[in-house]
Every structure is written in structure tokens, then in C-alpha cells.
Write a protein that holds these residues in place. Sequence first.
Motif, PDB file in Angstrom:
ATOM      1  N   ASN A 110     106.554  73.999  16.935  1.00 26.16           N
ATOM      2  CA  ASN A 110     106.913  73.054  15.864  1.00 26.16           C
ATOM      3  C   ASN A 110     108.410  72.811  15.924  1.00 26.16           C
ATOM      4  OD1 ASN A 110     108.233  75.152  14.078  1.00 26.16           O
ATOM      5  ND2 ASN A 110     106.145  75.976  14.214  1.00 26.16           N
ATOM      6  N   TYR A 111     108.876  71.860  15.134  1.00 26.37           N
ATOM      7  CA  TYR A 111     110.303  71.530  15.143  1.00 26.37           C
ATOM      8  C   TYR A 111     111.109  72.330  14.127  1.00 26.37           C
ATOM      9  CZ  TYR A 111     109.000  67.520  18.021  1.00 26.37           C
ATOM     10  OH  TYR A 111     108.520  66.723  19.029  1.00 26.37           O
ATOM     11  N   SER A 112     110.433  72.850  13.129  1.00 29.42           N
ATOM     12  CA  SER A 112     111.128  73.620  12.093  1.00 29.42           C
ATOM     13  C   SER A 112     110.114  74.520  11.387  1.00 29.42           C
ATOM     14  CB  SER A 112     111.795  72.679  11.089  1.00 29.42           C
ATOM     15  OG  SER A 112     112.366  73.406  10.027  1.00 29.42           O
ATOM     16  N   PHE A 113     110.468  75.793  11.236  1.00 29.95           N
ATOM     17  CA  PHE A 113     109.519  76.742  10.656  1.00 29.95           C
ATOM     18  C   PHE A 113     109.588  76.689   9.132  1.00 29.95           C
ATOM     19  CE2 PHE A 113     107.375  80.854  10.057  1.00 29.95           C
ATOM     20  CZ  PHE A 113     106.375  80.714  10.991  1.00 29.95           C
ATOM     21  N   THR A 114     109.162  75.525   8.602  1.00 31.63           N
ATOM     22  CA  THR A 114     109.075  75.321   7.161  1.00 31.63           C
ATOM     23  C   THR A 114     107.653  74.880   6.833  1.00 31.63           C
ATOM     24  OG1 THR A 114     109.741  72.992   7.324  1.00 31.63           O
ATOM     25  CG2 THR A 114     111.499  74.630   7.046  1.00 31.63           C
ATOM     26  N   PRO A 115     107.194  75.102   5.597  1.00 26.88           N
ATOM     27  CA  PRO A 115     105.807  74.761   5.250  1.00 26.88           C
ATOM     28  C   PRO A 115     105.420  73.319   5.562  1.00 26.88           C
ATOM     29  CG  PRO A 115     106.742  76.141   3.549  1.00 26.88           C
ATOM     30  CD  PRO A 115     107.872  75.808   4.484  1.00 26.88           C
ATOM     31  N   LEU A 116     106.243  72.350   5.131  1.00 29.56           N
ATOM     32  CA  LEU A 116     105.904  70.941   5.344  1.00 29.56           C
ATOM     33  C   LEU A 116     105.894  70.587   6.824  1.00 29.56           C
ATOM     34  CD1 LEU A 116     107.720  68.946   2.499  1.00 29.56           C
ATOM     35  CD2 LEU A 116     105.267  69.318   2.812  1.00 29.56           C
ATOM     36  N   GLU A 117     106.831  71.147   7.579  1.00 35.01           N
ATOM     37  CA  GLU A 117     106.896  70.831   9.011  1.00 35.01           C
ATOM     38  C   GLU A 117     105.710  71.440   9.755  1.00 35.01           C
ATOM     39  OE1 GLU A 117     108.230  68.912  12.283  1.00 35.01           O
ATOM     40  OE2 GLU A 117     109.063  68.768  10.257  1.00 35.01           O
ATOM     41  N   ILE A 118     105.324  72.648   9.393  1.00 32.09           N
ATOM     42  CA  ILE A 118     104.175  73.292  10.039  1.00 32.09           C
ATOM     43  C   ILE A 118     102.895  72.525   9.711  1.00 32.09           C
ATOM     44  CG2 ILE A 118     102.715  75.363  10.034  1.00 32.09           C
ATOM     45  CD1 ILE A 118     105.293  77.013   9.691  1.00 32.09           C
ATOM     46  N   TYR A 125      98.315  68.001  15.792  1.00 34.70           N
ATOM     47  CA  TYR A 125      97.439  68.700  16.739  1.00 34.70           C
ATOM     48  C   TYR A 125      95.963  68.495  16.375  1.00 34.70           C
ATOM     49  CZ  TYR A 125     101.588  71.232  18.412  1.00 34.70           C
ATOM     50  OH  TYR A 125     102.807  71.563  18.939  1.00 34.70           O
ATOM     51  N   LEU A 126      95.663  68.579  15.078  1.00 35.11           N
ATOM     52  CA  LEU A 126      94.268  68.467  14.652  1.00 35.11           C
ATOM     53  C   LEU A 126      93.722  67.066  14.916  1.00 35.11           C
ATOM     54  CD1 LEU A 126      91.835  69.822  13.348  1.00 35.11           C
ATOM     55  CD2 LEU A 126      92.717  69.098  11.105  1.00 35.11           C
ATOM     56  N   GLU A 127      94.549  66.032  14.678  1.00 30.15           N
ATOM     57  CA  GLU A 127      94.067  64.668  14.902  1.00 30.15           C
ATOM     58  C   GLU A 127      93.667  64.447  16.357  1.00 30.15           C
ATOM     59  OE1 GLU A 127      95.263  60.030  13.947  1.00 30.15           O
ATOM     60  OE2 GLU A 127      96.862  61.493  14.294  1.00 30.15           O
ATOM     61  N   SER A 128      94.346  65.129  17.278  1.00 31.14           N
ATOM     62  CA  SER A 128      94.054  64.921  18.699  1.00 31.14           C
ATOM     63  C   SER A 128      92.651  65.392  19.078  1.00 31.14           C
ATOM     64  CB  SER A 128      95.099  65.635  19.566  1.00 31.14           C
ATOM     65  OG  SER A 128      94.978  67.044  19.472  1.00 31.14           O
ATOM     66  N   PHE A 175     114.261  57.351  21.224  1.00 23.39           N
ATOM     67  CA  PHE A 175     113.568  58.330  20.381  1.00 23.39           C
ATOM     68  C   PHE A 175     112.333  58.854  21.111  1.00 23.39           C
ATOM     69  CE2 PHE A 175     110.152  59.338  17.390  1.00 23.39           C
ATOM     70  CZ  PHE A 175     110.769  60.279  16.575  1.00 23.39           C
ATOM     71  N   TYR A 176     112.182  60.186  21.115  1.00 27.28           N
ATOM     72  CA  TYR A 176     111.037  60.786  21.803  1.00 27.28           C
ATOM     73  C   TYR A 176     110.547  61.985  21.001  1.00 27.28           C
ATOM     74  CZ  TYR A 176     108.384  63.344  25.366  1.00 27.28           C
ATOM     75  OH  TYR A 176     107.406  64.017  26.051  1.00 27.28           O
ATOM     76  N   ASP A 177     109.297  61.904  20.540  1.00 31.13           N
ATOM     77  CA  ASP A 177     108.673  62.983  19.778  1.00 31.13           C
ATOM     78  C   ASP A 177     107.647  63.661  20.679  1.00 31.13           C
ATOM     79  OD1 ASP A 177     107.091  64.582  18.109  1.00 31.13           O
ATOM     80  OD2 ASP A 177     107.411  63.286  16.388  1.00 31.13           O
ATOM     81  N   GLN A 178     108.035  64.770  21.272  1.00 32.15           N
ATOM     82  CA  GLN A 178     107.195  65.423  22.275  1.00 32.15           C
ATOM     83  C   GLN A 178     105.845  65.850  21.711  1.00 32.15           C
ATOM     84  OE1 GLN A 178     109.092  68.485  24.629  1.00 32.15           O
ATOM     85  NE2 GLN A 178     107.165  69.560  24.962  1.00 32.15           N
ATOM     86  N   ILE A 179     105.831  66.428  20.527  1.00 27.50           N
ATOM     87  CA  ILE A 179     104.579  66.906  19.928  1.00 27.50           C
ATOM     88  C   ILE A 179     103.612  65.747  19.712  1.00 27.50           C
ATOM     89  CG2 ILE A 179     103.558  67.863  17.826  1.00 27.50           C
ATOM     90  CD1 ILE A 179     105.963  69.729  17.635  1.00 27.50           C
ATOM     91  N   SER A 183     100.178  65.123  22.072  1.00 28.68           N
ATOM     92  CA  SER A 183      98.922  65.139  21.319  1.00 28.68           C
ATOM     93  C   SER A 183      98.218  63.790  21.408  1.00 28.68           C
ATOM     94  CB  SER A 183      99.189  65.496  19.853  1.00 28.68           C
ATOM     95  OG  SER A 183      99.749  66.783  19.730  1.00 28.68           O
ATOM     96  N   GLY A 184      99.001  62.709  21.366  1.00 28.52           N
ATOM     97  CA  GLY A 184      98.421  61.373  21.477  1.00 28.52           C
ATOM     98  C   GLY A 184      97.795  61.124  22.829  1.00 28.52           C
ATOM     99  N   VAL A 185      98.433  61.618  23.878  1.00 27.77           N
ATOM    100  CA  VAL A 185      97.874  61.472  25.229  1.00 27.77           C
ATOM    101  C   VAL A 185      96.553  62.229  25.331  1.00 27.77           C
ATOM    102  CG1 VAL A 185      98.199  62.081  27.658  1.00 27.77           C
ATOM    103  CG2 VAL A 185     100.089  61.077  26.361  1.00 27.77           C
ATOM    104  N   VAL A 186      96.536  63.456  24.800  1.00 25.04           N
ATOM    105  CA  VAL A 186      95.303  64.253  24.812  1.00 25.04           C
ATOM    106  C   VAL A 186      94.186  63.521  24.075  1.00 25.04           C
ATOM    107  CG1 VAL A 186      94.220  66.371  23.959  1.00 25.04           C
ATOM    108  CG2 VAL A 186      96.482  66.468  25.034  1.00 25.04           C
TER     109      VAL A 186
END
Length: 214
Positions: A110-118, A125-128, A175-179, A183-186
Amino acid sequence: MNVFRILGDLSHLLAMILLLGKIWRSKCCAGISGKSQILFALVFTTRYLDLLTNFISIYNTVMKVVFLLCAYVTVYMIYGKFRKTFDSENDTFRLEFLLVPVIGLSFLENYSFTPLEILWTFSIYLESVAILPQLFMISKTGEAETITTHYLFFLGLYRALYLANWIRRYQTENFYDQIAVVSGVVQTIFYCDFFYLYVTKVLKGKKLSLPMPI
């Protein structure tokens, strides 16, 4: 915002409206995976918690609320209003096989270990993989109604358009969002076989059918 993002959102919205319309008109939810719809409702719930904390735009807020409403109305119609028509015998995908690894990966990557970010990462991940119970159900029954295939096509098209959106954003905004991209490619890969069958069969007026599993 760019044209691919807008078209992707509209394709996603059209998919949900087609599914809701199909259930409402026929008063039947046979052939539709309730488990996939539960996963999609969970995706939207965990992703759009920022509605309570951030305002981006009227468009953004309205689309998020509409997606949430559509998701929960769909779940209600499957498990509530038209539950007697729900094909539970064929909707047998084990959700824990998706939820356990997705939860674990959300804490690890994840990008930040906070509740909203997780929770946001969990939703990506789940949508993929959320469509897998529906695809499994189709493979188990060996066929799908035409309106259900239209729903799946526009759902897959939404994801393909979002891939184009990310490419465009990288070109114009760097801008590039790896996660999100991975996930979108999968997710898009899961639709590839379906896209082929949709073009070669459904668009030619034939019913989508698959070999029955042994």
C-alpha cells in the motif's frame, strides 16, 4: 479528467443499469452471481469512504453515490426481493479464496499504512477479482443470457477504458499509480476470453455458451 475516464465511468454505470434493469423487468435474478455483487458492493463501500472526508467535485461525488446505491439495490434484489429466483446452487465460488489473499496483500502493498489507505488499496485489489464468481457461475452452467453478457461486456470495457485513462494521464501529467494499473491489467485479462466470445457469438445474435465442466 479526460475522455477515457468519462467514457469508462459511463460504461461502468451502463453495466450496472443494464443488470438492474434486467432483474427488475424479468423479476428474476437467475444466472447472476450474488457473490460477485456482494464483492462489488464491498469494493465501493471501502473505496468511497472518502465521501465523508474529502470533496473533489460534484461529478465525483454524484458518481460515487450512484455506484453505491446501484450496488446495494442489486444485492437487495438478489437476496431480498427476488431471492426465490436466485440460483444459489450454481453460485458456489468460495469467497474466502479471494478475500483472504486480498486482505493480506492490502496490508503488505500500500502507499500509506493508515486505515483509509489500506481500505482503498483493498478495494482496488478486490475489484480486480470480484467478477470471478460470476465467470465461475457461467462456466458451471455452460451459458449466459444475452443481457448478462452485455453487462459483463460493459463492465470489462470500463476497465479497458480506465487503462487508456492511466496511459493518457502518464503522458500528460506524468502520473502513475502502480497499484491501480497492475490491478486493472489483471482485471482486464480476466475478461479477454469473454470479449472474444462476445464478439464472435453475442454480437452475431447467438447465445453465449461454454463447454460444460467435467
